[in-house]
Write a protein that holds these residues in place. Structure first.
Motif, PDB file in Angstrom:
ATOM      1  N   THR A 143     -28.174 -57.790 -11.723  1.00  0.00           N
ATOM      2  CA  THR A 143     -29.039 -56.869 -10.991  1.00  0.00           C
ATOM      3  C   THR A 143     -28.861 -55.478 -11.567  1.00  0.00           C
ATOM      4  O   THR A 143     -27.734 -54.982 -11.673  1.00  0.00           O
ATOM      5  CB  THR A 143     -28.678 -56.839  -9.488  1.00  0.00           C
ATOM      6  N   VAL A 144     -29.943 -54.869 -12.000  1.00  0.00           N
ATOM      7  CA  VAL A 144     -29.912 -53.484 -12.457  1.00  0.00           C
ATOM      8  C   VAL A 144     -30.125 -52.575 -11.252  1.00  0.00           C
ATOM      9  O   VAL A 144     -31.106 -52.721 -10.521  1.00  0.00           O
ATOM     10  CB  VAL A 144     -30.994 -53.218 -13.527  1.00  0.00           C
ATOM     11  N   PHE A 145     -29.190 -51.655 -11.044  1.00  0.00           N
ATOM     12  CA  PHE A 145     -29.288 -50.674  -9.972  1.00  0.00           C
ATOM     13  C   PHE A 145     -29.623 -49.337 -10.606  1.00  0.00           C
ATOM     14  O   PHE A 145     -28.843 -48.791 -11.392  1.00  0.00           O
ATOM     15  CB  PHE A 145     -27.955 -50.592  -9.214  1.00  0.00           C
ATOM     16  N   ASP A 146     -30.810 -48.807 -10.297  1.00  0.00           N
ATOM     17  CA  ASP A 146     -31.223 -47.560 -10.920  1.00  0.00           C
ATOM     18  C   ASP A 146     -32.272 -46.884 -10.037  1.00  0.00           C
ATOM     19  O   ASP A 146     -32.710 -47.454  -9.028  1.00  0.00           O
ATOM     20  CB  ASP A 146     -31.791 -47.805 -12.330  1.00  0.00           C
ATOM     21  N   LEU A 147     -32.672 -45.689 -10.431  1.00  0.00           N
ATOM     22  CA  LEU A 147     -33.664 -44.943  -9.670  1.00  0.00           C
ATOM     23  C   LEU A 147     -34.991 -45.701  -9.605  1.00  0.00           C
ATOM     24  O   LEU A 147     -35.331 -46.446 -10.536  1.00  0.00           O
ATOM     25  CB  LEU A 147     -33.875 -43.567 -10.297  1.00  0.00           C
ATOM     26  N   PRO A 148     -35.749 -45.540  -8.525  1.00  0.00           N
ATOM     27  CA  PRO A 148     -36.998 -46.301  -8.361  1.00  0.00           C
ATOM     28  C   PRO A 148     -37.955 -46.173  -9.540  1.00  0.00           C
ATOM     29  O   PRO A 148     -38.673 -47.139  -9.854  1.00  0.00           O
ATOM     30  CB  PRO A 148     -37.599 -45.697  -7.088  1.00  0.00           C
ATOM     31  N   ALA A 149     -37.978 -45.023 -10.215  1.00  0.00           N
ATOM     32  CA  ALA A 149     -38.901 -44.833 -11.338  1.00  0.00           C
ATOM     33  C   ALA A 149     -38.664 -45.822 -12.467  1.00  0.00           C
ATOM     34  O   ALA A 149     -39.560 -46.085 -13.282  1.00  0.00           O
ATOM     35  CB  ALA A 149     -38.776 -43.403 -11.875  1.00  0.00           C
ATOM     36  N   VAL A 150     -37.463 -46.393 -12.527  1.00  0.00           N
ATOM     37  CA  VAL A 150     -37.117 -47.329 -13.596  1.00  0.00           C
ATOM     38  C   VAL A 150     -37.669 -48.732 -13.311  1.00  0.00           C
ATOM     39  O   VAL A 150     -37.861 -49.532 -14.228  1.00  0.00           O
ATOM     40  CB  VAL A 150     -35.577 -47.377 -13.765  1.00  0.00           C
ATOM     41  N   GLY A 151     -37.966 -49.030 -12.058  1.00  0.00           N
ATOM     42  CA  GLY A 151     -38.358 -50.366 -11.655  1.00  0.00           C
ATOM     43  C   GLY A 151     -39.442 -51.011 -12.495  1.00  0.00           C
ATOM     44  O   GLY A 151     -39.277 -52.156 -12.966  1.00  0.00           O
ATOM     45  N   PRO A 152     -40.581 -50.355 -12.711  1.00  0.00           N
ATOM     46  CA  PRO A 152     -41.648 -50.992 -13.498  1.00  0.00           C
ATOM     47  C   PRO A 152     -41.224 -51.337 -14.922  1.00  0.00           C
ATOM     48  O   PRO A 152     -41.678 -52.339 -15.482  1.00  0.00           O
ATOM     49  CB  PRO A 152     -42.760 -49.931 -13.489  1.00  0.00           C
ATOM     50  N   PHE A 207     -25.627 -41.662  -6.041  1.00  0.00           N
ATOM     51  CA  PHE A 207     -24.950 -40.590  -5.325  1.00  0.00           C
ATOM     52  C   PHE A 207     -25.118 -40.734  -3.811  1.00  0.00           C
ATOM     53  O   PHE A 207     -24.262 -40.307  -3.044  1.00  0.00           O
ATOM     54  CB  PHE A 207     -25.486 -39.227  -5.756  1.00  0.00           C
ATOM     55  N   ARG A 208     -26.221 -41.323  -3.385  1.00  0.00           N
ATOM     56  CA  ARG A 208     -26.525 -41.392  -1.954  1.00  0.00           C
ATOM     57  C   ARG A 208     -26.332 -42.789  -1.357  1.00  0.00           C
ATOM     58  O   ARG A 208     -26.067 -42.917  -0.163  1.00  0.00           O
ATOM     59  CB  ARG A 208     -27.967 -40.954  -1.701  1.00  0.00           C
ATOM     60  N   ASP A 209     -26.489 -43.812  -2.176  1.00  0.00           N
ATOM     61  CA  ASP A 209     -26.499 -45.181  -1.668  1.00  0.00           C
ATOM     62  C   ASP A 209     -25.249 -45.940  -2.100  1.00  0.00           C
ATOM     63  O   ASP A 209     -24.685 -45.678  -3.174  1.00  0.00           O
ATOM     64  CB  ASP A 209     -27.737 -45.925  -2.201  1.00  0.00           C
ATOM     65  N   PRO A 210     -24.818 -46.904  -1.282  1.00  0.00           N
ATOM     66  CA  PRO A 210     -23.724 -47.773  -1.726  1.00  0.00           C
ATOM     67  C   PRO A 210     -24.192 -48.653  -2.872  1.00  0.00           C
ATOM     68  O   PRO A 210     -25.391 -48.949  -2.997  1.00  0.00           O
ATOM     69  CB  PRO A 210     -23.402 -48.603  -0.474  1.00  0.00           C
ATOM     70  N   LEU A 211     -23.259 -49.076  -3.714  1.00  0.00           N
ATOM     71  CA  LEU A 211     -23.610 -49.970  -4.813  1.00  0.00           C
ATOM     72  C   LEU A 211     -23.626 -51.412  -4.314  1.00  0.00           C
ATOM     73  O   LEU A 211     -22.826 -51.783  -3.453  1.00  0.00           O
ATOM     74  CB  LEU A 211     -22.604 -49.825  -5.956  1.00  0.00           C
ATOM     75  N   PRO A 212     -24.530 -52.245  -4.838  1.00  0.00           N
ATOM     76  CA  PRO A 212     -24.539 -53.661  -4.442  1.00  0.00           C
ATOM     77  C   PRO A 212     -23.216 -54.333  -4.804  1.00  0.00           C
ATOM     78  O   PRO A 212     -22.616 -54.036  -5.840  1.00  0.00           O
ATOM     79  CB  PRO A 212     -25.701 -54.247  -5.262  1.00  0.00           C
ATOM     80  N   ALA A 213     -22.777 -55.238  -3.955  1.00  0.00           N
ATOM     81  CA  ALA A 213     -21.524 -55.955  -4.196  1.00  0.00           C
ATOM     82  C   ALA A 213     -21.693 -56.972  -5.315  1.00  0.00           C
ATOM     83  O   ALA A 213     -22.757 -57.580  -5.471  1.00  0.00           O
ATOM     84  CB  ALA A 213     -21.073 -56.655  -2.917  1.00  0.00           C
ATOM     85  N   ALA A 214     -20.640 -57.152  -6.114  1.00  0.00           N
ATOM     86  CA  ALA A 214     -20.679 -58.115  -7.215  1.00  0.00           C
ATOM     87  C   ALA A 214     -19.275 -58.381  -7.719  1.00  0.00           C
ATOM     88  O   ALA A 214     -18.347 -57.616  -7.439  1.00  0.00           O
ATOM     89  CB  ALA A 214     -21.561 -57.603  -8.350  1.00  0.00           C
ATOM     90  N   GLU A 215     -19.126 -59.467  -8.486  1.00  0.00           N
ATOM     91  CA  GLU A 215     -17.849 -59.750  -9.137  1.00  0.00           C
ATOM     92  C   GLU A 215     -17.549 -58.752 -10.242  1.00  0.00           C
ATOM     93  O   GLU A 215     -16.392 -58.492 -10.565  1.00  0.00           O
ATOM     94  CB  GLU A 215     -17.882 -61.152  -9.747  1.00  0.00           C
ATOM     95  N   CYS A 258     -17.308 -38.741 -11.738  1.00  0.00           N
ATOM     96  CA  CYS A 258     -17.001 -40.067 -12.286  1.00  0.00           C
ATOM     97  C   CYS A 258     -16.058 -40.840 -11.366  1.00  0.00           C
ATOM     98  O   CYS A 258     -16.265 -42.037 -11.102  1.00  0.00           O
ATOM     99  CB  CYS A 258     -16.375 -39.930 -13.674  1.00  0.00           C
ATOM    100  N   VAL A 259     -15.019 -40.169 -10.877  1.00  0.00           N
ATOM    101  CA  VAL A 259     -14.075 -40.849  -9.986  1.00  0.00           C
ATOM    102  C   VAL A 259     -14.773 -41.268  -8.696  1.00  0.00           C
ATOM    103  O   VAL A 259     -14.552 -42.371  -8.184  1.00  0.00           O
ATOM    104  CB  VAL A 259     -12.857 -39.946  -9.702  1.00  0.00           C
ATOM    105  N   ASP A 260     -15.644 -40.413  -8.171  1.00  0.00           N
ATOM    106  CA  ASP A 260     -16.387 -40.767  -6.961  1.00  0.00           C
ATOM    107  C   ASP A 260     -17.247 -42.016  -7.198  1.00  0.00           C
ATOM    108  O   ASP A 260     -17.309 -42.911  -6.341  1.00  0.00           O
ATOM    109  CB  ASP A 260     -17.287 -39.608  -6.520  1.00  0.00           C
ATOM    110  N   LEU A 261     -17.921 -42.086  -8.343  1.00  0.00           N
ATOM    111  CA  LEU A 261     -18.743 -43.254  -8.661  1.00  0.00           C
ATOM    112  C   LEU A 261     -17.881 -44.504  -8.837  1.00  0.00           C
ATOM    113  O   LEU A 261     -18.248 -45.594  -8.375  1.00  0.00           O
ATOM    114  CB  LEU A 261     -19.551 -43.001  -9.930  1.00  0.00           C
ATOM    115  N   LEU A 262     -16.743 -44.333  -9.478  1.00  0.00           N
ATOM    116  CA  LEU A 262     -15.871 -45.486  -9.695  1.00  0.00           C
ATOM    117  C   LEU A 262     -15.244 -45.969  -8.383  1.00  0.00           C
ATOM    118  O   LEU A 262     -14.993 -47.169  -8.223  1.00  0.00           O
ATOM    119  CB  LEU A 262     -14.784 -45.135 -10.716  1.00  0.00           C
ATOM    120  N   ARG A 263     -15.016 -45.064  -7.445  1.00  0.00           N
ATOM    121  CA  ARG A 263     -14.538 -45.498  -6.128  1.00  0.00           C
ATOM    122  C   ARG A 263     -15.610 -46.305  -5.403  1.00  0.00           C
ATOM    123  O   ARG A 263     -15.312 -47.278  -4.705  1.00  0.00           O
ATOM    124  CB  ARG A 263     -14.102 -44.289  -5.306  1.00  0.00           C
ATOM    125  N   LYS A 264     -16.874 -45.909  -5.568  1.00  0.00           N
ATOM    126  CA  LYS A 264     -17.961 -46.721  -5.020  1.00  0.00           C
ATOM    127  C   LYS A 264     -17.970 -48.098  -5.678  1.00  0.00           C
ATOM    128  O   LYS A 264     -18.201 -49.122  -5.012  1.00  0.00           O
ATOM    129  CB  LYS A 264     -19.308 -46.031  -5.259  1.00  0.00           C
TER     130      LYS A 264
END
Length: 332
Positions: A193-202, A225-233, A249-255
Motif C-alpha cells: 500500500t502506497v501512503f501519500d498525499l491525495p494528489a498522488v492517487g491518480p 504529519f497529520r494522519d496515523p500510518l497504516p499498520a503493516a509488517e 524524521c524521529v517523529d515520523l519514525l515513531r509513527k
C-alpha cells in the motif's frame, strides 16, 4: 591553467543543460538506434539546428558522455546507453529535466540563505510540497523524476531488504510506486500500500493498471504529519527522511514504530554520505535538499541513530551498487 577538477566545477552547468537538451530532442535515441553519426546527419534526422547541436555534442564528448570518432561522428559512450533509453529502468531523462527546469532556478535562493538564513527566507515562501504539487503538471513532472531516480535501484534494494515471508508493506510517501513495483515483482506473496498525499492517487492508479498489479498494489491517501500510518509488517521510506530535519524524521519514525507490527521492520532508502563528505552526487543533492525541502542527506550512522531514537533496534546498513542504499531497523 585551471585543473580538470576546477573546470568541472566551473562549467558543470553547461554539461547538465547539454545532457537535458540532447535527451529532450532525441539525440541519444538517434545515436543508439542509428549508430555513430555526424552532427549534420543527426540534425537532419531530428529536424534541429546543426550548429547548436554540434556545440552541444562537443560539450558532451568533453565530459565523456559521447565519444567522437576520427571521422567526425559521435556515439554514446560504452555503458551509458541504458541511462538514455526511455524503456530502461536506468533512464535518467526525467530527473535531469527536473534539475534543469526546477532545481537550477531555485539555487538562486542560496545567496539569500547565506545572507539572511534559511529559516528567515523560507518564512516568506510556500511549504516545499505545496510548490512541488502545485498543479497536475508539476506533480506529474516530479513523480516522473522520482521514478527515474528510484526504479532501477529499487530492484536491487528490494532484494537487499529480504522480504520473503512478509505479506504487507506500506510505502510511506511512495509516489507513483517505483519501490512498490520492484518489491511486488520480486515477492509474489507480498501486497503493498502506497501512503501519500491525495494528489498522488491518480498517478499510482496508472501504475497499478499499467503494471497489471490489480489487488496487490493499493493506495491510502493521507498526510503523514497529520494522519496515523497504516499498520503493516514492514514500512518503507524512500527519499523521504532526506526532505526533513532530524526532529521531524524521529517523529515520523515513531509513527512508523507504532504502525509496525511486533517483530516487523522499517526500511530507509537514501543516498548516503561517506565519512569524508563524498560522493559528489550526494553532496550536490544535499545542496538541492537545502533549497527544495527542509532536509539534508546523512551518513549511515546518522540514519541508524534516528532509528534508535524512535525505538527501533538491530539497525543494519546494506549498500547497493547504485547511489541509493538501505538502512533497516527492527521492532522488538
Amino acid at each position: 591553467m585551471p585543473s580538470s577538477s576546477l573546470d568541472r566545477a566551473m562549467f558543470g552547468m553547461f554539461s547538465t543543460h547539454a545532457l537535458h537538451l540532447a535527451d529532450k530532442h532525441g539525440v541519444f535515441t538517434q545515436l543508439m538506434a542509428g549508430g555513430p553519426a555526424t552532427p549534420a546527419a543527426v540534425a537532419a534526422a531530428r529536424r534541429i539546428d546543426e550548429e547548436t547541436l554540434e556545440r552541444l555534442l562537443v560539450v558532451l564528448a568533453s565530459v565523456s558522455v559521447l565519444e567522437r570518432g576520427t571521422d567526425g561522428t559521435y556515439r554514446v559512450a560504452d555503458g551509458l546507453s541504458p541511462f538514455f533509453d526511455t524503456e530502461s529502468p536506468r533512464y535518467i531523462g526525467g530527473f535531469v529535466r527536473h534539475l534543469v527546469t526546477n532545481t537550477t532556478g531555485r539555487l538562486e535562493q542560496l545567496d539569500d540563505y547565506l545572507t539572511r538564513g534559511k529559516a528567515v527566507v523560507d518564512a516568506d515562501l510556500p511549504a516545499p510540497f505545496d510548490v512541488i504539487y502545485h498543479d497536475e503538471e508539476a506533480t506529474r513532472e516530479f513523480l516522473e523524476a522520482m521514478w527515474n531516480l528510484s526504479f532501477g535501484v529499487s530492484e536491487e534494494l528490494a532484494g537487499l531488504a529480504g522480504l520473503d515471508g512478509v505479506r504487507d508493506l506500506v510505502d510511506v510517501g511512495g509516489a507513483s510506486g517505483a519501490f512498490a513495483v520492484a518489491a511486488l515483482a520480486r515477492y509474489p506473496e507480498l501486497n503493498v500500500t502506497v501512503f501519500d498525499l491525495p494528489a498522488v492517487g491518480p498517478f499510482l492508479e496508472n501504475t497499478r493498471r499499467e503494471q497489471g498489479l490489480h489487488d496487490r498494489l493499493g493506495f491510502a491517501p493521507g498526510d503523514f504529519f497529520r494522519d496515523p500510518l497504516p499498520a503493516a509488517e514492514c514500512l518503507s521510506f524512500g527519499y523521504i527522511l532526506s526532505d526533513w530535519d532530524d526532529k521531524t524524521c524521529v517523529d515520523l519514525l515513531r509513527k512508523a514504530y507504532d504502525a509496525c507490527t511486533s517483530g516487523g521492520r522499517v526500511l530507509l532508502m537514501e543516498r548516503l554520505f561517506d565519512e569524508d563528505g563524498g560522493p559528489l552526487a550526494t553532496a550536490a543533492m544535499n545542496l538541492s535538499m537545502h533549497v527544495e525541502t527542509q532536509g539534508r542527506h546523512r551518513t549511515a550512522a546518522e540514519y541508524q541513530g534516528l532509528l534508535r531514537e524512535a525505538g527501533f533496534g538491530e539497525c543494519t546498513t546494506h549498500r547497493s551498487t547504485w547511489d541509493k542504499h538501505l538502512i533497516v531497523g527492527r521492532k522488538a
